[in-house]
Design a protein around this motif. Structure first.
Motif, mmCIF file in Angstrom:
data_model
loop_
_atom_site.group_PDB
_atom_site.id
_atom_site.type_symbol
_atom_site.label_atom_id
_atom_site.label_comp_id
_atom_site.label_asym_id
_atom_site.label_seq_id
_atom_site.Cartn_x
_atom_site.Cartn_y
_atom_site.Cartn_z
ATOM 1 N N CYS A 79 0.833 -1.199 0.000
ATOM 2 C CA CYS A 79 0.000 0.000 0.000
ATOM 3 C C CYS A 79 0.870 1.251 0.000
ATOM 4 O O CYS A 79 1.787 1.368 0.811
ATOM 5 C CB CYS A 79 -0.896 0.001 1.235
ATOM 6 N N GLU A 97 -3.272 5.813 -1.338
ATOM 7 C CA GLU A 97 -3.200 6.207 -2.746
ATOM 8 C C GLU A 97 -3.338 5.028 -3.695
ATOM 9 O O GLU A 97 -4.059 5.092 -4.682
ATOM 10 C CB GLU A 97 -1.881 6.934 -3.020
ATOM 11 N N ARG A 98 -2.633 3.938 -3.393
ATOM 12 C CA ARG A 98 -2.612 2.780 -4.287
ATOM 13 C C ARG A 98 -2.356 1.532 -3.457
ATOM 14 O O ARG A 98 -1.511 1.531 -2.562
ATOM 15 C CB ARG A 98 -1.506 2.956 -5.325
ATOM 16 N N GLU A 100 -1.539 -2.469 -4.237
ATOM 17 C CA GLU A 100 -1.249 -3.520 -5.205
ATOM 18 C C GLU A 100 -1.314 -4.858 -4.489
ATOM 19 O O GLU A 100 -0.676 -5.035 -3.451
ATOM 20 C CB GLU A 100 0.149 -3.355 -5.800
ATOM 21 N N GLU A 122 -13.941 -7.704 -7.859
ATOM 22 C CA GLU A 122 -14.093 -6.244 -7.929
ATOM 23 C C GLU A 122 -15.550 -5.827 -7.776
ATOM 24 O O GLU A 122 -15.848 -4.785 -7.203
ATOM 25 C CB GLU A 122 -13.543 -5.707 -9.251
ATOM 26 N N SER A 128 -13.035 -3.707 -1.089
ATOM 27 C CA SER A 128 -12.467 -3.169 -2.318
ATOM 28 C C SER A 128 -13.296 -1.989 -2.816
ATOM 29 O O SER A 128 -12.755 -0.954 -3.198
ATOM 30 C CB SER A 128 -12.392 -4.257 -3.399
ATOM 31 N N ARG A 132 -11.993 1.786 -3.428
ATOM 32 C CA ARG A 132 -12.103 2.358 -4.774
ATOM 33 C C ARG A 132 -12.957 3.618 -4.778
ATOM 34 O O ARG A 132 -12.605 4.608 -5.401
ATOM 35 C CB ARG A 132 -12.671 1.327 -5.749
ATOM 36 N N GLY A 135 -11.321 6.693 -3.717
ATOM 37 C CA GLY A 135 -10.289 7.232 -4.592
ATOM 38 C C GLY A 135 -9.000 6.437 -4.638
ATOM 39 O O GLY A 135 -8.059 6.820 -5.333
ATOM 40 N N THR A 136 -8.935 5.325 -3.906
ATOM 41 C CA THR A 136 -7.738 4.498 -3.921
ATOM 42 C C THR A 136 -7.672 3.692 -5.205
ATOM 43 O O THR A 136 -8.671 3.115 -5.639
ATOM 44 C CB THR A 136 -7.745 3.518 -2.724
ATOM 45 N N GLU A 137 -6.506 3.659 -5.808
ATOM 46 C CA GLU A 137 -6.287 2.788 -6.960
ATOM 47 C C GLU A 137 -5.960 1.395 -6.415
ATOM 48 O O GLU A 137 -4.962 1.216 -5.718
ATOM 49 C CB GLU A 137 -5.133 3.303 -7.813
ATOM 50 N N VAL A 139 -5.135 -2.343 -7.496
ATOM 51 C CA VAL A 139 -4.745 -3.188 -8.623
ATOM 52 C C VAL A 139 -4.384 -4.571 -8.095
ATOM 53 O O VAL A 139 -3.959 -4.711 -6.952
ATOM 54 C CB VAL A 139 -3.569 -2.583 -9.428
#
Length: 151
Positions: A79, A97-98, A100, A122, A128, A132, A135-137, A139
């Motif tokens: 993260c 922010e992101r 993975e 998803e 999740s 999302r 605003g979190t990406e 992946v």
């Protein structure tokens, strides 16, 4: 179908919260270097852990619904977290922010079948969706265990 979740916390220090939900308990705490007692993951780590747990649970439900064998999962998450907000330096609009995730599966699912499972996750993983929509990406890569280095 809507349900109410009931949790209770005994906040024994400024950073430690002993949580009870249903008939189980766990501790959320800060590491020693941030004034905690290091008796459990930090609140922000717990949020990412919830995503990992939800991915596992919903992943298996989706795989079963699709008739796909994903077998045993191992999930690694990384993260990108902006700590300025929790450090009270400034308000941060999107602190996570992101995220993975690498989801390694040892079942017989083909990469295409695993991708179908991932797309369903998803749609149905509540955690999740929470990230999302904040605003979190988020992946993810679903990888057969046989493709992992050293296997």
């Amino acid at each position: 179908m809507k349900v109410k979740q009931h949790l209770h916390a005994d906040c024994t220090t400024h950073s430690r919260s002993d949580i009870r939900v249903r008939d189980v308990g766990f501790t959320i705490d800060e590491p020693l270097e941030r004034g905690g007692t290091n008796q459990g993951p930090a609140p922000t780590e717990t949020a990412v852990a919830a995503l990992v747990g939800c991915t596992n649970t919903i992943g298996h439900k989706c795989a079963n619904a699709l008739g796909v064998d994903i077998g045993h999962l191992e999930i690694a998450a990384v993260c990108d977290f902006d700590r300025r907000g929790v450090a009270l330096q400034e308000e941060i609009e999107i602190p996570f922010e992101r995220i993975e995730m690498t989801v390694t599966y040892d079942g017989t699912a083909t990469p295409a079948e695993a991708e179908d499972v991932a797309l369903e996750v998803e749609k149905y993983c509540a955690v999740s969706k929470l990230f999302r929509r904040a605003g979190t990406e988020v992946v993810h890569a679903w990888v057969p265990k046989a493709e992992q280095p050293g296997q």
